[in-house]
Design an enzyme around this catalytic site. Sequence first.
Site, PDB file in Angstrom:
ATOM      1  CB  CYS A 199       0.338   1.196  -3.495  1.00  0.00           C
ATOM      2  SG  CYS A 199      -0.406   0.484  -2.027  1.00  0.00           S
TER       3      CYS A 199
ATOM      4  CB  CYS B   2       0.139  -6.199   0.177  1.00  0.00           C
ATOM      5  SG  CYS B   2       0.050  -5.173  -1.300  1.00  0.00           S
TER       6      CYS B   2
END
Length: 125
Positions: free
Chosen positions: A36, A105
């Site tokens: 990402c 995350c």
Amino acid sequence: MNNQYSEKVMEHFKNPHNVGEIPDADGIGNVGNPVCGDIMRLYIKIENGRIKDAKFKTFGCAAAIATSSMVTDLVKGKTIEEALEISNKAVASALDGLPPVKMHCSMLAEEALKSAIGDYLKKRG
């Protein structure tokens, strides 16, 4: 903006806590996700066995910034042992959850913290 994020995620994204660096940091953790493109750098300052200060610099999405902000809030005042117990799920929970596709995350935030602590322990010998 996207309504898949909790109000707390949006608050930490719009007004992140503890942004910046600690020039004389006792530990620095660097992590990134090549898929990402999120990159986190976490700084910690230790005093009397407790994490006195924590700051971060993150290049990434709203969830990456929010989890970086939250992990620095969670870790302040904790001992090294207590800080090592902070999991990605604890970070996500403190933000009132993350969309499943953004849970990585919170993993980065946990890894950045553990990397900074590892750096501190390595420097300390």
